[in-house]
Design a protein around this motif. Structure first.
Motif, short mmCIF file in Angstrom:
data_model
loop_
_atom_site.label_atom_id
_atom_site.label_comp_id
_atom_site.label_asym_id
_atom_site.label_seq_id
_atom_site.Cartn_x
_atom_site.Cartn_y
_atom_site.Cartn_z
N LYS A 1 0.86 -1.19 0.00
CA LYS A 1 0.00 0.00 0.00
C LYS A 1 0.89 1.23 0.00
O LYS A 1 2.05 1.16 0.37
CB LYS A 1 -0.90 0.00 1.24
CG LYS A 1 -2.13 -0.85 1.08
CD LYS A 1 -3.09 -0.58 2.21
CE LYS A 1 -4.44 -1.16 1.91
NZ LYS A 1 -5.40 -0.85 2.96
N GLU B 1 1.21 -3.42 4.79
CA GLU B 1 0.60 -2.68 5.89
C GLU B 1 0.99 -3.21 7.28
O GLU B 1 1.05 -2.45 8.24
CB GLU B 1 -0.92 -2.74 5.73
CG GLU B 1 -1.62 -1.52 6.27
CD GLU B 1 -3.09 -1.52 5.93
OE1 GLU B 1 -3.58 -2.53 5.38
OE2 GLU B 1 -3.74 -0.52 6.21
N ASP C 1 -1.74 7.90 5.12
CA ASP C 1 -2.20 6.92 4.16
C ASP C 1 -2.55 7.65 2.85
O ASP C 1 -3.22 8.67 2.89
CB ASP C 1 -3.49 6.31 4.76
CG ASP C 1 -3.79 4.97 4.17
OD1 ASP C 1 -3.07 4.59 3.25
OD2 ASP C 1 -4.74 4.32 4.63
N PRO D 1 -4.55 6.42 -0.05
CA PRO D 1 -5.25 5.21 -0.51
C PRO D 1 -5.25 4.99 -2.01
O PRO D 1 -5.39 3.87 -2.47
CB PRO D 1 -6.68 5.41 0.01
CG PRO D 1 -6.82 6.86 0.27
CD PRO D 1 -5.46 7.35 0.63
N ARG E 1 -14.90 7.98 -0.27
CA ARG E 1 -15.25 6.85 0.59
C ARG E 1 -15.79 5.67 -0.22
O ARG E 1 -15.36 4.54 -0.07
CB ARG E 1 -16.28 7.30 1.63
CG ARG E 1 -16.58 6.27 2.71
CD ARG E 1 -17.85 6.58 3.45
NE ARG E 1 -19.02 6.58 2.60
CZ ARG E 1 -19.62 5.47 2.14
NH1 ARG E 1 -19.15 4.30 2.46
NH2 ARG E 1 -20.69 5.56 1.37
N GLN F 1 -13.09 4.14 -2.34
CA GLN F 1 -12.15 3.39 -1.50
C GLN F 1 -12.74 2.02 -1.13
O GLN F 1 -12.04 1.01 -1.13
CB GLN F 1 -11.83 4.19 -0.25
CG GLN F 1 -10.49 3.82 0.34
CD GLN F 1 -10.11 4.71 1.50
OE1 GLN F 1 -10.68 5.79 1.68
NE2 GLN F 1 -9.16 4.27 2.29
N GLU F 2 -14.04 2.03 -0.86
CA GLU F 2 -14.74 0.80 -0.50
C GLU F 2 -14.61 -0.23 -1.63
O GLU F 2 -14.27 -1.38 -1.38
CB GLU F 2 -16.22 1.16 -0.32
CG GLU F 2 -16.88 0.52 0.88
CD GLU F 2 -18.29 1.06 0.99
OE1 GLU F 2 -18.48 1.94 1.85
OE2 GLU F 2 -19.18 0.66 0.22
N GLU G 1 -10.93 -1.38 -2.11
CA GLU G 1 -10.49 -2.35 -1.09
C GLU G 1 -10.92 -3.76 -1.48
O GLU G 1 -10.19 -4.72 -1.28
CB GLU G 1 -11.05 -1.98 0.30
CG GLU G 1 -10.35 -0.79 0.96
CD GLU G 1 -8.83 -0.91 0.98
OE1 GLU G 1 -8.31 -1.98 1.34
OE2 GLU G 1 -8.15 0.08 0.61
N GLU G 2 -12.13 -3.87 -2.01
CA GLU G 2 -12.62 -5.16 -2.50
C GLU G 2 -11.68 -5.71 -3.58
O GLU G 2 -11.34 -6.88 -3.59
CB GLU G 2 -14.03 -5.01 -3.09
CG GLU G 2 -15.12 -4.87 -2.05
CD GLU G 2 -15.25 -6.11 -1.19
OE1 GLU G 2 -15.27 -7.21 -1.75
OE2 GLU G 2 -15.29 -5.96 0.06
N ARG G 3 -11.32 -4.82 -4.49
CA ARG G 3 -10.43 -5.19 -5.60
C ARG G 3 -9.06 -5.62 -5.05
O ARG G 3 -8.49 -6.60 -5.52
CB ARG G 3 -10.29 -3.99 -6.54
CG ARG G 3 -9.38 -4.16 -7.70
CD ARG G 3 -10.09 -4.70 -8.93
NE ARG G 3 -9.15 -4.90 -10.04
CZ ARG G 3 -8.54 -6.05 -10.31
NH1 ARG G 3 -8.80 -7.12 -9.59
NH2 ARG G 3 -7.69 -6.15 -11.31
N ARG G 4 -8.59 -4.90 -4.07
CA ARG G 4 -7.29 -5.25 -3.46
C ARG G 4 -7.36 -6.63 -2.81
O ARG G 4 -6.42 -7.42 -2.90
CB ARG G 4 -6.91 -4.22 -2.40
CG ARG G 4 -6.34 -2.93 -2.95
CD ARG G 4 -5.84 -2.07 -1.81
NE ARG G 4 -5.78 -0.68 -2.16
CZ ARG G 4 -4.78 -0.11 -2.84
NH1 ARG G 4 -3.75 -0.83 -3.20
NH2 ARG G 4 -4.80 1.16 -3.13
N LYS G 5 -8.50 -6.89 -2.14
CA LYS G 5 -8.67 -8.20 -1.51
C LYS G 5 -8.63 -9.30 -2.56
O LYS G 5 -8.02 -10.36 -2.36
CB LYS G 5 -10.00 -8.24 -0.75
CG LYS G 5 -9.89 -7.71 0.68
CD LYS G 5 -11.22 -7.82 1.37
CE LYS G 5 -11.26 -6.86 2.54
NZ LYS G 5 -12.61 -6.66 3.04
#
Lengths: 302, 188
Positions: A3, A46, A65, A67, A198, A201-202, A205-209
């Motif tokens: 990150k 992280e 951060d 993001p 926001r 970012q939500e 984050e899904e894509r990162r997961k």
């Protein structure tokens, strides 16, 4: 997964932070000294961050951060006319850049109107090359609904912005935007922009997961550094010749003459051509490097 | 300036009203306008517009900026507004011939002959400029891609229709309704 963060502090002893980042397996992307202050943009996993934060605190600095630091985001306007620019498209772009994003404003050839709206295949590919997209539309709910249907095939994280506060049947929608005559700087406007951040970012984050479940053999920041070192590309504060993507990079060099050089860059004993797909970008004459996930590489090796 | 917006949902109307007010305010044109009516019919889709200028937006005539009197068979003009010197000489020259107009002093102009209608001569048509600027501002406000399908000018305003579909009879009906609402006796 790596990150992006930024260290903001004094010049004095900042090299300790730089050393520590590298010792912890991080990569320093950019160092910007400003008189007695310095900004160090870096990428690292992280889980090692608390230790680094503690050290930064001791040096009276802070770690923030960013993001969207490793993302290239498309801000899509129905056209590049004065109806949509500079507000709110440039306001969104400027706001996301504060969080580290590299933004490109894309003006559709015919993204306006109700009955005449269309988005071409080339435009879809161009937008699809980015990590995320933000579509800025007008003030009429009915028109936005039609346009949202045309955008349903986009799988990348995206947000649709428009005037009405809420439109039934439109996902990832943010209202109170629409068309603006002046800059978005009131408290309500800033809150709307924060909401954009926001929601984006939500989704990111899904894509990162998803990427984390089947990661790449080397993280994109690591490859960026290898390309810059081996090809002698040195960026300035103004341009960014190698742009990070969540799943690879964009190298701003002509494809016809430099694609082979990019493919020949060695990372950890392997050439980039072996671990990534290299193709010509639809956006200008640049090179897109899409990393191949580890599982796919292993499959190919078997 | 009164802005009336209707046709869409209250929220859509509110947005368009704010956009209109902000745009005209930014361009300092609000004071020149008495009323703007915008009616949207997003089903077609079309937007009907009507605009009426304030009464104080009038062309500048010679009597506004000069003292006019006869002197030895000629007309003597004493210009009181410095910024109109060039404009007055140019307009007089076009109307009576360059050889008939003599600038005796910085602010004194002589015209050969006596002309009773000189007082009403338009030196600078400010309404045209206002009209142009208002139309320009309106293109900024109205949705992009909508083409002008009907546009009718009047002395103190105009009505029009913009749409991305070809002209239909409904346009004339709506425009006449707006013209009637303006109460200026306009007939489309």
């Amino acid at each position: 997964m790596f990150k992006m963060f930024v260290f903001k502090g004094g010049i004095y002893r900042h090299d300790e932070i730089v050393d520590l980042i590298e010792d912890l397996g991080g990569i320093v992307m950019q160092k910007t000294p400003m008189q007695t202050e310095v900004d160090v943009v870096f990428a690292m996993p992280e889980y090692d961050l608390p230790y680094l934060r503690e050290r930064a605190k001791r040096l009276k600095g802070e770690i923030l951060d960013i993001p969207f630091g490793d993302m290239e985001i498309a801000i899509v306007a129905p056209s590049l006319s004065r109806h949509h620019l500079p507000h709110p498209v440039c306001d969104i772009s400027e706001f996301l850049r504060r969080y580290g994003a590299t933004t490109n404003i894309v003006g559709l050839a015919r993204g306006y109107g109700k009955t005449i709206f269309q988005i071409s295949d080339k435009e879809r590919h161009m937008i699809g090359e980015h990590d995320a997209a933000i579509f800025s539309f007008g003030i009429y709910g009915e028109c936005i609904l039609l346009k949202a249907k045309a955008l349903a095939s986009f799988t990348l994280p995206h947000i649709i912005c428009g005037g009405p506060a809420d439109i039934e049947g439109v996902d990832h929608y943010i209202g109170n935007m629409g068309r603006k005559a002046s800059r978005m700087r009131s408290a309500e406007d800033i809150a709307t922009l924060e909401e954009v951040k926001r929601l984006l970012q939500e989704q990111v984050e899904e894509r990162r997961k998803e990427i984390g479940k089947d990661p790449y053999i080397f993280p994109p920041p690591y490859i960026k550094r290898a390309i810059e070192d081996q090809m002698g590309i040195r960026g300035s504060l103004g341009d960014n010749p190698v742009v990070l993507h969540l799943d690879g990079l964009r190298v701003k060099l002509p494809y016809a003459t430099r694609a082979d050089d990019v493919a020949a860059v060695t990372v950890g004993g392997r050439t980039l051509g072996d671990i990534a797909r290299i193709r010509k970008s639809f956006l200008n004459d640049t090179i897109i490097v899409s990393l191949i996930p580890q599982s796919e590489l292993e499959e190919a090796n078997e | 300036m009164e802005v009336v917006v209707r046709g869409g949902s209250p929220e859509e109307n509110g947005h368009l009203k704010k956009l209109t007010e902000d745009t005209f305010k930014e361009l300092a044109l609000g004071k020149k306008l008495e009323r703007i009516i915008l009616v949207s019919d997003i089903g077609i889709p079309a937007i009907y517009l009507g605009c009426r200028f304030k009464r104080d937006v009038q062309p500048v005539v010679l009597s506004d900026i000069a003292r006019i009197r006869e002197q030895g068979g000629e007309t003597r003009l004493q210009i009181t507004e410095e910024r109109y010197y060039d404009e007055v000489i140019s307009v007089l020259g076009k109307r009576y011939g360059v050889e008939s107009v003599v600038q005796d002093e910085r602010n004194i102009i002589f015209v050969k002959g006596i002309f009773p209608d000189l007082e009403k001569m338009v030196v600078y048509d400010f309404t045209e400029e206002v009209r142009e600027h208002i139309i320009d501002a309106l293109w900024h406000i109205l949705p992009e891609g909508f083409k002008v399908r009907r546009f009718v000018h009047f002395e103190d305003g105009f009505v029009g229709t913009v749409s991305d579909v070809p002209t239909i009879r409904e346009f004339d009906i709506q425009m006449q309704a707006i013209a009637d609402e303006m109460g200026a006796g306009w007939h489309v």
